[in-house]
Design a protein around this motif. Structure first.
Motif, short mmCIF file in Angstrom:
data_model
loop_
_atom_site.label_atom_id
_atom_site.label_comp_id
_atom_site.label_asym_id
_atom_site.label_seq_id
_atom_site.Cartn_x
_atom_site.Cartn_y
_atom_site.Cartn_z
N VAL A 131 67.93 15.55 63.84
CA VAL A 131 67.02 14.90 63.06
C VAL A 131 65.81 14.38 64.19
O VAL A 131 66.18 13.91 65.36
CB VAL A 131 67.47 13.57 62.63
CG1 VAL A 131 66.40 12.59 62.07
CG2 VAL A 131 68.36 13.93 61.35
N LEU A 185 73.53 18.12 61.52
CA LEU A 185 71.98 18.17 61.50
C LEU A 185 71.47 17.66 62.81
O LEU A 185 72.02 16.61 63.53
CB LEU A 185 71.42 17.43 60.28
CG LEU A 185 71.85 17.72 58.84
CD1 LEU A 185 71.40 16.47 57.86
CD2 LEU A 185 71.41 19.09 58.52
N VAL A 220 74.60 13.54 61.13
CA VAL A 220 73.67 13.81 62.14
C VAL A 220 74.44 13.82 63.66
O VAL A 220 75.15 12.95 63.86
CB VAL A 220 72.56 12.68 62.49
CG1 VAL A 220 71.72 12.83 63.51
CG2 VAL A 220 71.79 12.38 61.02
N ILE A 261 61.71 13.95 59.92
CA ILE A 261 61.46 12.82 58.79
C ILE A 261 60.49 12.15 59.14
O ILE A 261 60.23 11.47 60.36
CB ILE A 261 62.75 12.15 58.67
CG1 ILE A 261 64.13 13.09 58.43
CG2 ILE A 261 62.65 11.14 57.60
CD1 ILE A 261 65.25 12.34 58.30
N MET A 309 69.69 13.38 67.75
CA MET A 309 68.57 12.94 67.22
C MET A 309 67.62 12.75 68.35
O MET A 309 68.02 12.44 69.36
CB MET A 309 68.80 11.39 66.53
CG MET A 309 67.64 10.79 66.26
SD MET A 309 67.88 8.97 65.23
CE MET A 309 68.16 9.74 63.61
N SER A 348 62.76 11.85 64.30
CA SER A 348 62.26 10.69 63.67
C SER A 348 61.89 9.64 64.28
O SER A 348 62.17 9.63 65.37
CB SER A 348 63.17 10.18 62.54
OG SER A 348 62.76 9.19 61.93
N THR A 363 64.39 10.75 68.97
CA THR A 363 63.82 9.54 68.44
C THR A 363 62.90 8.82 69.41
O THR A 363 63.17 9.10 70.64
CB THR A 363 64.63 8.72 67.34
OG1 THR A 363 63.91 7.62 66.93
CG2 THR A 363 65.65 8.27 68.40
N PRO A 403 66.32 7.03 57.50
CA PRO A 403 67.14 8.00 58.09
C PRO A 403 68.67 7.56 58.41
O PRO A 403 69.44 8.29 58.62
CB PRO A 403 66.18 8.22 59.46
CG PRO A 403 65.05 7.84 59.16
CD PRO A 403 65.23 6.83 58.09
N THR A 437 67.70 21.53 61.73
CA THR A 437 66.79 20.58 62.36
C THR A 437 65.81 20.25 61.48
O THR A 437 65.20 20.91 60.62
CB THR A 437 66.01 21.17 63.44
OG1 THR A 437 66.93 21.54 64.69
CG2 THR A 437 65.10 20.10 64.16
N ILE A 438 65.97 18.97 61.12
CA ILE A 438 64.89 18.26 60.05
C ILE A 438 64.08 16.97 60.64
O ILE A 438 64.58 16.30 61.41
CB ILE A 438 66.03 17.64 58.95
CG1 ILE A 438 66.70 18.91 58.35
CG2 ILE A 438 65.04 16.87 58.01
CD1 ILE A 438 67.76 18.33 57.38
#
Length: 231
Positions: free
Chosen positions: A65, A63, A86, A39, A89, A67, A91, A77, A36-37
């Motif tokens: 993400v 991944l 990804v 950004i 996500m 963001s 977001t 991204p 888990t990233i």
């Protein structure tokens, strides 16, 4: 007998003490499948461009993400989305990136959309070690689906659970070698909050400074939060 210092201190070459500064190769090695990233950056401005390059170079895939947005097609991204890295996500919107919309609609990428204020509070709670935030935003809408509703003094709130990442990648205008960070203008974006909310926090900076070159009242993120610097 105690020694008395009578001379001037020798010049100290900053290259002798790189602190938390790491090579590109060391940073690339931090990224792995399934992470888990989080950004930093938003709206096409001040993304951590070089750190996104590092993720791509690592080959990491599947991944999740966090963001504020999905960037644009193959930009910010959106580069990770475009490369198919990804799977999920969280977001606030993906409207600037048709590729992200297509992947969401055909099931290649799961997307959880959150109100921006709630999203940032969830990130902040993650960095502060809190379980989440109570908010009225989203009550009675699709945002409420699958979430706990808590009543406090007769008022109903959604529990928005904290978000905490394996890795945070952010950007700062200035960083000293022990990780104190300073920003400039709108380039600040979401970076100070996201930098605090991960087990491993990596920052790229425009200007690398010696300790004490950033005044204490200019520090927005203390170095204790930062693990690695790509200068």
């Amino acid at each position: 007998m105690a020694q008395t210092f009578t001379g001037t201190r020798p010049n100290h070459d900053r290259r002798d003490d790189w602190g938390k500064v790491r090579s590109r190769e060391e940073i690339v090695a931090q990224f792995r499948d399934g992470q888990t990233i989080a950004i930093g950056g938003q709206a096409g401005v001040n993304y951590p461009w070089r750190l996104i390059d590092c993720i791509l170079e690592s080959g990491a895939k599947h991944l999740t993400v966090y963001s504020i947005d999905a960037g644009d097609p193959d930009y910010g991204p959106g580069r990770l989305v475009h490369a198919g890295r990804v799977d999920r996500m969280i977001t606030t919107h993906i409207g600037t990136n048709p590729e992200a919309s297509e992947r969401m609609l055909d099931g290649r990428m799961a997307v959880e959309l959150a109100p921006m204020g709630s999203f940032m509070e969830r990130i902040r709670c993650g960095g502060a070690g809190l379980g989440g935030v109570l908010t009225k935003t989203g009550l009675g809408t699709v945002v409420q689906e699958g979430k706990q509703v808590i009543t406090v003094k007769g008022e109903r709130y959604l529990l928005e659970e904290a978000l905490y990442a394996d890795v945070a990648i952010t950007r700062a205008r200035r960083a000293d070698v022990i990780g104190n960070l300073a920003y400039r203008g709108t380039g600040t974006a979401s970076h100070p909050i996201i930098a605090t909310s991960a087990a491993l926090s990596i920052v790229e900076c425009d200007l690398l400074c010696d300790v004490s070159e950033i005044a204490p009242d200019e520090v927005r993120v203390p170095g204790i939060y930062i693990d690695m610097i790509l200068a």
